[in-house]
Motif scaffolding. Structure first.
Motif, PDB file in Angstrom:
ATOM      1  N   THR A  19      35.128  35.625  49.462  1.00  7.72           N
ATOM      2  CA  THR A  19      36.570  35.417  49.687  1.00  7.72           C
ATOM      3  C   THR A  19      36.899  33.936  49.781  1.00  7.72           C
ATOM      4  OG1 THR A  19      36.694  37.536  50.852  1.00  7.72           O
ATOM      5  CG2 THR A  19      38.515  35.998  51.191  1.00  7.72           C
ATOM      6  N   ALA A  20      36.005  33.159  50.418  1.00  6.64           N
ATOM      7  CA  ALA A  20      36.218  31.704  50.517  1.00  6.64           C
ATOM      8  C   ALA A  20      36.237  31.058  49.138  1.00  6.64           C
ATOM      9  CB  ALA A  20      35.123  31.080  51.382  1.00  6.64           C
ATOM     10  N   ALA A  21      35.311  31.471  48.259  1.00  7.09           N
ATOM     11  CA  ALA A  21      35.260  30.909  46.899  1.00  7.09           C
ATOM     12  C   ALA A  21      36.493  31.310  46.096  1.00  7.09           C
ATOM     13  CB  ALA A  21      33.990  31.373  46.193  1.00  7.09           C
ATOM     14  N   ILE A  22      36.923  32.564  46.255  1.00  5.94           N
ATOM     15  CA  ILE A  22      38.116  33.041  45.538  1.00  5.94           C
ATOM     16  C   ILE A  22      39.349  32.269  45.993  1.00  5.94           C
ATOM     17  CG2 ILE A  22      39.652  35.029  45.273  1.00  5.94           C
ATOM     18  CD1 ILE A  22      37.056  36.786  45.522  1.00  5.94           C
ATOM     19  N   SER A  23      39.512  32.136  47.311  1.00  7.69           N
ATOM     20  CA  SER A  23      40.671  31.418  47.860  1.00  7.69           C
ATOM     21  C   SER A  23      40.642  29.944  47.480  1.00  7.69           C
ATOM     22  CB  SER A  23      40.700  31.558  49.384  1.00  7.69           C
ATOM     23  OG  SER A  23      40.817  32.912  49.758  1.00  7.69           O
ATOM     24  N   ALA A  24      39.439  29.347  47.505  1.00  8.69           N
ATOM     25  CA  ALA A  24      39.316  27.933  47.137  1.00  8.69           C
ATOM     26  C   ALA A  24      39.797  27.698  45.712  1.00  8.69           C
ATOM     27  CB  ALA A  24      37.865  27.484  47.287  1.00  8.69           C
ATOM     28  N   SER A  25      39.438  28.592  44.806  1.00 10.87           N
ATOM     29  CA  SER A  25      39.863  28.457  43.409  1.00 10.87           C
ATOM     30  C   SER A  25      41.377  28.532  43.294  1.00 10.87           C
ATOM     31  CB  SER A  25      39.214  29.554  42.562  1.00 10.87           C
ATOM     32  OG  SER A  25      37.803  29.467  42.618  1.00 10.87           O
ATOM     33  N   GLY A  26      41.966  29.502  43.982  1.00 12.87           N
ATOM     34  CA  GLY A  26      43.420  29.645  43.922  1.00 12.87           C
ATOM     35  C   GLY A  26      44.148  28.476  44.545  1.00 12.87           C
ATOM     36  N   ASP A  27      43.646  28.012  45.697  1.00  9.75           N
ATOM     37  CA  ASP A  27      44.308  26.907  46.400  1.00  9.75           C
ATOM     38  C   ASP A  27      44.232  25.596  45.630  1.00  9.75           C
ATOM     39  OD1 ASP A  27      44.898  28.640  48.436  1.00  9.75           O
ATOM     40  OD2 ASP A  27      43.230  28.025  49.716  1.00  9.75           O
ATOM     41  N   ASN A  28      43.278  25.488  44.711  1.00  5.12           N
ATOM     42  CA  ASN A  28      43.100  24.249  43.959  1.00  5.12           C
ATOM     43  C   ASN A  28      43.466  24.400  42.483  1.00  5.12           C
ATOM     44  OD1 ASN A  28      41.676  22.068  45.797  1.00  5.12           O
ATOM     45  ND2 ASN A  28      40.835  24.058  46.370  1.00  5.12           N
ATOM     46  N   GLY A  29      44.342  25.355  42.189  1.00  7.78           N
ATOM     47  CA  GLY A  29      44.931  25.458  40.857  1.00  7.78           C
ATOM     48  C   GLY A  29      44.057  26.057  39.780  1.00  7.78           C
ATOM     49  N   GLU A  30      43.010  26.813  40.157  1.00  6.74           N
ATOM     50  CA  GLU A  30      42.161  27.463  39.154  1.00  6.74           C
ATOM     51  C   GLU A  30      42.104  28.961  39.430  1.00  6.74           C
ATOM     52  OE1 GLU A  30      38.575  25.783  37.793  1.00  6.74           O
ATOM     53  OE2 GLU A  30      39.166  23.710  38.224  1.00  6.74           O
ATOM     54  N   ALA A  31      43.258  29.600  39.252  1.00 11.26           N
ATOM     55  CA  ALA A  31      43.375  31.022  39.556  1.00 11.26           C
ATOM     56  C   ALA A  31      42.445  31.873  38.698  1.00 11.26           C
ATOM     57  CB  ALA A  31      44.830  31.464  39.366  1.00 11.26           C
ATOM     58  N   THR A  32      42.315  31.525  37.417  1.00 10.89           N
ATOM     59  CA  THR A  32      41.454  32.307  36.519  1.00 10.89           C
ATOM     60  C   THR A  32      40.007  32.269  36.990  1.00 10.89           C
ATOM     61  OG1 THR A  32      42.925  31.777  34.674  1.00 10.89           O
ATOM     62  CG2 THR A  32      40.731  32.611  34.126  1.00 10.89           C
ATOM     63  N   ARG A  33      39.574  31.128  37.456  1.00 10.99           N
ATOM     64  CA  ARG A  33      38.206  30.997  37.989  1.00 10.99           C
ATOM     65  C   ARG A  33      38.027  31.893  39.206  1.00 10.99           C
ATOM     66  NH1 ARG A  33      35.419  25.088  39.173  1.00 10.99           N
ATOM     67  NH2 ARG A  33      33.251  25.792  39.321  1.00 10.99           N
ATOM     68  N   GLY A  34      39.055  31.953  40.044  1.00 13.46           N
ATOM     69  CA  GLY A  34      39.003  32.820  41.210  1.00 13.46           C
ATOM     70  C   GLY A  34      38.862  34.281  40.837  1.00 13.46           C
ATOM     71  N   LEU A  35      39.561  34.700  39.790  1.00 13.17           N
ATOM     72  CA  LEU A  35      39.440  36.090  39.320  1.00 13.17           C
ATOM     73  C   LEU A  35      38.039  36.377  38.789  1.00 13.17           C
ATOM     74  CD1 LEU A  35      42.911  36.536  37.554  1.00 13.17           C
ATOM     75  CD2 LEU A  35      42.180  37.499  39.744  1.00 13.17           C
ATOM     76  N   ARG A  36      37.414  35.354  38.177  1.00 15.58           N
ATOM     77  CA  ARG A  36      36.030  35.535  37.709  1.00 15.58           C
ATOM     78  C   ARG A  36      35.079  35.726  38.892  1.00 15.58           C
ATOM     79  NH1 ARG A  36      37.218  31.449  33.737  1.00 15.58           N
ATOM     80  NH2 ARG A  36      36.114  29.878  34.986  1.00 15.58           N
ATOM     81  N   PHE A  37      35.300  34.972  39.961  1.00 17.12           N
ATOM     82  CA  PHE A  37      34.476  35.145  41.162  1.00 17.12           C
ATOM     83  C   PHE A  37      34.638  36.561  41.721  1.00 17.12           C
ATOM     84  CE2 PHE A  37      34.356  30.377  41.819  1.00 17.12           C
ATOM     85  CZ  PHE A  37      32.980  30.285  41.744  1.00 17.12           C
TER      86      PHE A  37
END
Length: 762
Positions: free
Chosen positions: A244-262
């Motif tokens: 969840t931390a990795a997913i949220s980090a991606s979203g908070d830093n403008g890489e939503a697609t990366r978060g979905l991959r996580f």
């Protein structure tokens, strides 16, 4: 530890070389350790303890307050937990008094729990006094005090406690370090965070789950996504919090697609998501408009039993609205057993977002009025709006040019006390600006208790858009005197004001000031303002030279400005060159092609007409959809060119014909445009007499009281003929007429337009 001095967060941490000899434990291990400590103590079973357990909270408090009866220390645990649940410092003090009376203050577990109670209730002074008076302390005691300071947003004191803990020879656990890292996050201190990270690496515990999770969260909040992901990848046993931390980090830093991959990787690793994971993933879906993924998450939340979890329901509803699934969103909203203010805000904000993404402005208008309807229902529900509600609904009013509704909301913000909030105040300024009421916007600005850079910029931009150039520039100077640093957008407003007034030397001076004093690199909007100024002054060659010297490749808007200026000032050679450059950019807006088509048709350049039409077919660009609408008494009336479907069409056309005749007596001549009507390229004249905004204005004049301003929204730009006509109508009827087209806001008063007649160039 008598008191905590002020903290210098840059101080070098003391690193104990013996740290590795003391293994760290998880929070669960610490709890187990504490419980073991409690069970292994010799706690005399005193008379009355079982009786105290059977009493309710108030009776138990009364008994220990009035009687000398002694109880086992374990009996304090449920009482102190109840104090946390009730958030009652007073009740905790009663229990604390009894603990002191019975001598139980020597019990380490009880006193540590008491620190936690005071911290959770926000009484850190009491927590510190308990800690200072403890005869024995362990790492759990130190960590509990640190956690209390972090919980109460006093991170610098938490770091000081950590430093003093090391100096006394105590050794941190992984939970202690996680708390310290959370303090670094609150402090936004990169330097301190790196010191802690170095400490963690030195003792080879960065692989620990709780430490790795805290590091990932820290770097995410500091805006360093790559370091956050590296910290995540170092974790040996990743749990749901890690993912969840990795997913949220991606979203908070403008890489939503990366978060979905996580998230996909997390599911592939058989890690079951929790409610926080699903909320984070739904937030990413809202960013990327991933309706398919979002609907699957909806199904998953139902399967996992989270469908009643309000943040998840709100996120799903918001996603459905943003993606146009209005009925599904409303169905979800209507089916909620508990509707919180957050839910109401999500519905209003969702409809506001729809206004920005729908395919046409008429649909946007419907979404906006639905948001206003939801706001009315919220007020009727008995629940009170907050600053997020007011800022969202004022934005809706801005988009709708709904001044009456905006004024009612303004009154409500005064009544509820939210007008003092700077966010609401700025939204109010924007609303009045975009509704064409610059005087009320100025009054709202003057009455603000606190002004931010955004507030100043909004007012400067408003003055500029209304043609009040001198006021815009004076306000900019006031802003500088107040010590507020302008940003890129502020200078767009300043340069636009110079352009409107034809202030050539001042514009170049401010352009230089922006770069030299404020170190702001010019962007396309700044160049556009200067080119707009050259065009307005008829200095087309200078405009072209300026375009060639730009550091950036000219945009569609830049070339369109030059073309409009060339058409107005009769420089066809430069206009055709600019048109060729514009077409090389393969513009996506139908309006751009209509501008070029009219230019080629007027010049009889049939080969260019055929070429342009082929490009439009290849790009699948449809016909220009001209709609205008007006709101009267909370009802929206829409019009298209030559529209006779309205139930009052006879009266509308009669009124419009009368206005046309009166305008002609003042020298108005109706213009005609040329349109292609078949594949062979035959041109036919098309009258502008019944364009959509003319019909909307005629209807407004018939159905509103005298002296009430007419406010119309138009889906495309105003043509030159309509602009000339509306100027005369404002003179003939003594009415303010505000029209917001796809390019700018036009405020017509006594035969003059706020755009400085630039609308007539197209």
């Amino acid at each position: 530890m008598a008191s905590l001095p002020s903290v210098a967060v840059t101080r070098t941490l003391k690193l104990d070389p013996e740290f590795r000899k003391h293994p760290t434990g998880s929070p669960a291990a610490e709890k187990s350790q504490s419980i073991s400590y409690q069970k292994n103590q010799t706690l005399p079973h005193l008379d009355g303890s079982s009786k105290l357990r059977s009493l309710d909270f108030r009776e138990a408090l009364l008994m220990i307050k009035e009687g000398p009866e002694k109880v086992q220390s374990s009996c304090y645990v449920p009482l102190l937990q109840e104090c946390i649940d009730r958030n009652s410092v007073l009740d905790a003090q009663i229990v604390h008094g009894h603990i002191m009376k019975t001598g139980t203050q020597e019990d380490l577990f009880t006193m540590t729990l008491l620190i936690n109670v005071y911290a959770k209730c926000g009484a850190m002074e009491n927590a510190l006094k308990v800690f200072d008076n403890m005869t024995k302390r362990n790492v759990v005691s130190w960590t509990t005090l640190m956690t209390g300071y972090v919980h109460n947003l006093q991170p610098a004191l938490a770091i000081q406690v950590f430093q003093e803990m090391l100096e006394t020879g105590a050794y941190p656990t992984n939970y202690t370090l996680g708390t310290a890292l959370n303090a670094c996050s609150l402090l936004q201190s990169v330097r301190l965070g790196r010191q802690f990270h170095a400490y963690i690496i030195k003792y080879e515990i960065d692989f620990d789950t709780s430490v790795g999770n805290a590091l990932c969260s820290l770097y995410s909040k500091l805006g360093n996504l790559e370091s956050a992901i590296k910290s995540f990848e170092r974790i040996r046993e990743k749990n749901v919090i890690s993912w969840t931390a990795a997913i949220s980090a991606s979203g908070d830093n403008g890489e939503a697609t990366r978060g979905l991959r996580f998230f996909s990787e997390m599911l592939a690793n058989d890690i079951k998501p929790n409610e926080f994971t699903l909320t984070s993933v739904l937030s990413l879906c809202c960013t990327t408009l991933s309706l398919g993924v979002g609907s699957q998450i909806h199904s998953m939340s139902i399967k996992l039993g989270y469908e009643s979890y309000i943040p998840i329901a709100n996120s799903i509803m918001y996603l459905y609205l943003k993606c146009g699934w209005v009925s599904e969103a409303h169905k979800l909203f209507d089916g909620m057993e508990t509707v919180s203010l957050v839910t109401w805000n999500a519905m209003i904000a969702g409809h506001a977002q729809m206004m920005e993404i729908v395919g046409n402005d008429l649909s946007a208008c419907k979404s906006g009025y639905e948001a206003l309807s939801i706001f009315v229902k919220l007020n009727r529900s008995g629940m009170k709006p907050d600053l997020f509600t007011f800022s969202s609904i004022l934005t809706v009013c801005s988009r709708l040019v709904a001044l009456e509704q905006g004024e009612q909301i303004h009154a409500q913000t005064i009544k509820t006390g939210f007008l003092v909030d700077v966010v609401v105040g700025t939204a109010l300024i924007n609303m009045y600006n975009k509704c064409g009421s610059i005087e009320k916007a100025s009054k709202a600005f003057v009455e603000m208790d606190t002004r931010t850079m955004i507030s100043w910029t909004s007012m400067i931009t408003g003055f500029s858009q209304h043609g009040w150039s001198q006021q815009a520039l004076q306000l900019f100077e006031d802003m500088r005197l107040a010590g507020v640093r302008p940003n890129q957008i502020t200078f767009v407003g300043v340069l636009s004001a110079c352009s409107q007034a034809g202030m050539f030397n001042e514009a170049l001076s401010y352009f230089e000031l922006m770069q030299k004093e404020y170190k702001i690199k010019p962007v396309m909007d700044h160049f556009a303002c200067l080119i707009d100024m050259f065009v307005r002054l008829g200095r087309l060659n200078e405009a072209f030279d300026f375009i060639k010297k730009m550091d950036l490749e000219p945009s569609e808007f830049i070339w369109s400005l030059l073309i409009a200026g060339c058409r107005s000032h009769g420089n066809s050679e430069l206009a055709f060159y600019a048109a060729d450059q514009l077409l090389k950019l393969k513009p996506k807006h139908t309006e751009t092609y209509v501008l070029l088509l009219n230019m080629y048709l007027s010049a009889g350049r049939w080969q260019d007409v055929s070429r342009l039409r082929k490009v439009m077919r290849d790009e699948k660009l449809g016909k220009l959809h001209d709609w205008s609408w007006i709101s009267i008494k909370d009802k929206v009336y829409s019009f298209k060119p030559n529209d006779k479907s309205h139930f009052h069409s006879a009266d509308i056309y009669e009124s419009l014909e009368n206005l046309l005749d009166r305008a002609k007596s003042l020298g108005y001549e109706s213009l005609e445009t040329l349109e292609i009507t078949d594949e062979d390229g035959e041109k036919t004249p098309s009258s502008t007499a019944y364009h959509s905004e003319k019909l909307a204005i005629a209807f407004g004049l018939l159905n509103t009281p005298n002296a009430v301003p007419i406010r119309v929204i138009k889906s495309v730009f105003m043509c030159r003929d309509c602009h000339n006509f509306v100027k005369l109508v404002s003179l003939l009827t003594a009415r303010e007429i505000i029209i917001r087209d796809s390019k700018r806001l036009h405020k017509f008063v006594n035969g003059r337009c706020s755009c400085g007649d630039y609308g007539g160039l197209i």
